[in-house]
Design a protein around this motif. Structure first.
Motif, mmCIF file in Angstrom:
data_model
loop_
_atom_site.group_PDB
_atom_site.id
_atom_site.type_symbol
_atom_site.label_atom_id
_atom_site.label_comp_id
_atom_site.label_asym_id
_atom_site.label_seq_id
_atom_site.Cartn_x
_atom_site.Cartn_y
_atom_site.Cartn_z
ATOM 1 N N TYR A 1 0.709 -1.244 0.026
ATOM 2 C CA TYR A 1 0.000 0.034 -0.166
ATOM 3 C C TYR A 1 0.922 1.238 -0.086
ATOM 4 O O TYR A 1 2.129 1.353 0.332
ATOM 5 C CB TYR A 1 -0.663 0.021 1.308
ATOM 6 C CG TYR A 1 -1.754 -1.072 1.430
ATOM 7 C CD1 TYR A 1 -3.027 -1.178 0.788
ATOM 8 C CD2 TYR A 1 -1.445 -2.448 2.190
ATOM 9 C CE1 TYR A 1 -3.879 -2.145 0.991
ATOM 10 C CE2 TYR A 1 -2.346 -3.185 2.389
ATOM 11 C CZ TYR A 1 -3.420 -3.245 1.789
ATOM 12 O OH TYR A 1 -4.470 -4.475 1.739
ATOM 13 N N LYS A 2 0.343 2.327 -0.537
ATOM 14 C CA LYS A 2 0.864 3.559 -0.111
ATOM 15 C C LYS A 2 -0.336 4.758 0.110
ATOM 16 O O LYS A 2 -1.485 4.536 -0.034
ATOM 17 C CB LYS A 2 1.587 4.062 -1.637
ATOM 18 C CG LYS A 2 0.745 4.488 -2.768
ATOM 19 C CD LYS A 2 1.535 5.081 -3.791
ATOM 20 C CE LYS A 2 0.609 5.463 -4.898
ATOM 21 N NZ LYS A 2 1.431 5.720 -6.185
ATOM 22 N N THR B 1 -2.001 8.182 -0.146
ATOM 23 C CA THR B 1 -2.087 9.308 -1.230
ATOM 24 C C THR B 1 -2.274 10.691 -0.548
ATOM 25 O O THR B 1 -2.435 10.803 0.711
ATOM 26 C CB THR B 1 -3.122 9.150 -2.020
ATOM 27 O OG1 THR B 1 -4.470 8.930 -1.030
ATOM 28 C CG2 THR B 1 -3.560 7.716 -2.615
ATOM 29 N N SER C 1 -6.000 8.637 1.682
ATOM 30 C CA SER C 1 -6.624 7.287 1.354
ATOM 31 C C SER C 1 -5.560 6.516 1.386
ATOM 32 O O SER C 1 -4.048 6.627 1.246
ATOM 33 C CB SER C 1 -7.423 7.455 0.200
ATOM 34 O OG SER C 1 -6.834 7.574 -0.965
ATOM 35 N N GLN D 1 -3.983 3.330 -0.740
ATOM 36 C CA GLN D 1 -4.071 2.845 -2.390
ATOM 37 C C GLN D 1 -3.343 1.353 -2.217
ATOM 38 O O GLN D 1 -1.800 1.625 -2.071
ATOM 39 C CB GLN D 1 -3.495 3.816 -3.262
ATOM 40 C CG GLN D 1 -3.481 3.286 -4.635
ATOM 41 C CD GLN D 1 -2.938 4.225 -5.625
ATOM 42 O OE1 GLN D 1 -1.574 4.299 -5.789
ATOM 43 N NE2 GLN D 1 -3.846 4.758 -6.533
ATOM 44 N N GLN D 2 -4.018 0.335 -2.613
ATOM 45 C CA GLN D 2 -3.083 -0.923 -2.653
ATOM 46 C C GLN D 2 -2.662 -0.950 -4.167
ATOM 47 O O GLN D 2 -3.324 -0.613 -5.059
ATOM 48 C CB GLN D 2 -4.174 -2.080 -2.557
ATOM 49 C CG GLN D 2 -3.418 -3.494 -2.775
ATOM 50 C CD GLN D 2 -4.423 -4.515 -2.601
ATOM 51 O OE1 GLN D 2 -5.493 -4.485 -2.426
ATOM 52 N NE2 GLN D 2 -3.769 -5.624 -2.465
ATOM 53 N N TYR D 3 -1.313 -1.077 -4.280
ATOM 54 C CA TYR D 3 -0.605 -1.031 -5.621
ATOM 55 C C TYR D 3 0.052 -2.306 -5.954
ATOM 56 O O TYR D 3 0.248 -2.543 -7.063
ATOM 57 C CB TYR D 3 0.334 0.079 -5.632
ATOM 58 C CG TYR D 3 1.651 -0.205 -4.697
ATOM 59 C CD1 TYR D 3 2.639 -0.713 -5.251
ATOM 60 C CD2 TYR D 3 1.518 0.319 -3.588
ATOM 61 C CE1 TYR D 3 3.946 -0.978 -4.437
ATOM 62 C CE2 TYR D 3 2.643 0.185 -2.643
ATOM 63 C CZ TYR D 3 3.806 -0.523 -3.083
ATOM 64 O OH TYR D 3 4.779 -0.605 -2.459
ATOM 65 N N LYS E 1 -4.454 0.083 -8.610
ATOM 66 C CA LYS E 1 -4.870 1.293 -8.225
ATOM 67 C C LYS E 1 -6.077 1.401 -7.412
ATOM 68 O O LYS E 1 -7.240 1.952 -7.892
ATOM 69 C CB LYS E 1 -4.897 2.440 -9.382
ATOM 70 C CG LYS E 1 -3.419 2.812 -10.006
ATOM 71 C CD LYS E 1 -3.872 3.658 -11.073
ATOM 72 C CE LYS E 1 -2.275 3.961 -11.553
ATOM 73 N NZ LYS E 1 -1.660 2.931 -12.393
ATOM 74 N N ARG E 2 -6.172 0.597 -6.565
ATOM 75 C CA ARG E 2 -7.304 0.272 -5.537
ATOM 76 C C ARG E 2 -7.239 1.169 -4.236
ATOM 77 O O ARG E 2 -6.478 1.029 -3.472
ATOM 78 C CB ARG E 2 -7.415 -1.205 -5.226
ATOM 79 C CG ARG E 2 -7.547 -2.062 -6.445
ATOM 80 C CD ARG E 2 -7.767 -3.458 -6.030
ATOM 81 N NE ARG E 2 -7.635 -4.374 -7.276
ATOM 82 C CZ ARG E 2 -7.823 -5.699 -7.336
ATOM 83 N NH1 ARG E 2 -7.765 -6.244 -6.186
ATOM 84 N NH2 ARG E 2 -7.446 -6.216 -8.477
ATOM 85 N N ASN E 3 -8.375 2.161 -4.388
ATOM 86 C CA ASN E 3 -8.356 3.234 -3.162
ATOM 87 C C ASN E 3 -9.240 3.109 -2.201
ATOM 88 O O ASN E 3 -10.244 2.491 -2.446
ATOM 89 C CB ASN E 3 -8.371 4.608 -3.606
ATOM 90 C CG ASN E 3 -7.233 5.074 -4.551
ATOM 91 O OD1 ASN E 3 -5.993 4.985 -4.184
ATOM 92 N ND2 ASN E 3 -7.326 5.859 -5.630
#
Length: 173
Positions: A68-69, A71, A75, A77-79, A113-115
């Motif tokens: 994850y990161k 944003t 939020s 974001q799974q990357y 790009k799952r937020n």
């Protein structure tokens, strides 16, 4: 005209310090227990910070790492997703815009790009051994949160007193 006494200056400084202690200034990944009064655990972070959650899959008994990161809008974001076995509960391919790769016997779904504003996680009791990976170090969540606890994972700003209330995961080892 009356002069300010040193006690007045100290009182003003004290009031200012108390005021600033309540301003949320430290961004953190929060692991807040659901349905309990247990204290939360946190990791102090900045925007763009990357972290992972590693666990042992209950059926395959192999490692899964979700990356994850954080944003700009706070939020999550799974990357990326890494896993070692195809079978029940694991994806067999990438979604639109994502890439699927096999590297050294492990499967990766990249460019995700799952937020999420937050997500829920239950800390494993038996073999999952949920672990946060942060700055290339691993922090088992069971050291800060009781196994079996359901937690809400989110990004929040903490003030001085809230940091005091919680458990800093980076200091719990």
């Amino acid at each position: 005209m009356r002069k300010f006494q040193p006690i007045h200056y100290l009182l003003i400084i004290f009031i200012i310090l108390i005021f600033f202690a309540f301003i949320p200034f430290q961004k953190a990944i929060i692991f807040q227990p659901n349905h309990s009064n247990a204290e939360f655990a946190y990791i102090p972070v900045k925007n763009g910070t990357h972290f992972g959650i590693k666990y042992t899959h209950s059926i395959h008994l192999s490692d899964v790492i979700e990356s994850y990161k954080i944003t700009r809008d706070q939020s999550i974001q799974q990357y990326e997703l890494m896993y070692e076995d195809f079978a029940i509960g694991m994806p067999s391919n990438a979604e639109n815009g994502e890439t699927f790769e096999q590297i050294n016997g492990a499967y990766y779904i990249k460019n995700m790009k799952r937020n999420f504003p937050y997500f829920h996680l239950r800390i494993g009791q038996v073999r999952a051994n949920h672990t946060v990976i942060f700055k290339n170090k691993e922090y088992p969540l069971s050291r800060s949160i009781s196994p079996g606890t359901s937690v809400k994972v989110e990004i929040r700003n903490l003030n001085f007193f809230k940091q005091w209330e919680g458990v800093n995961i980076l200091e719990s080892l």
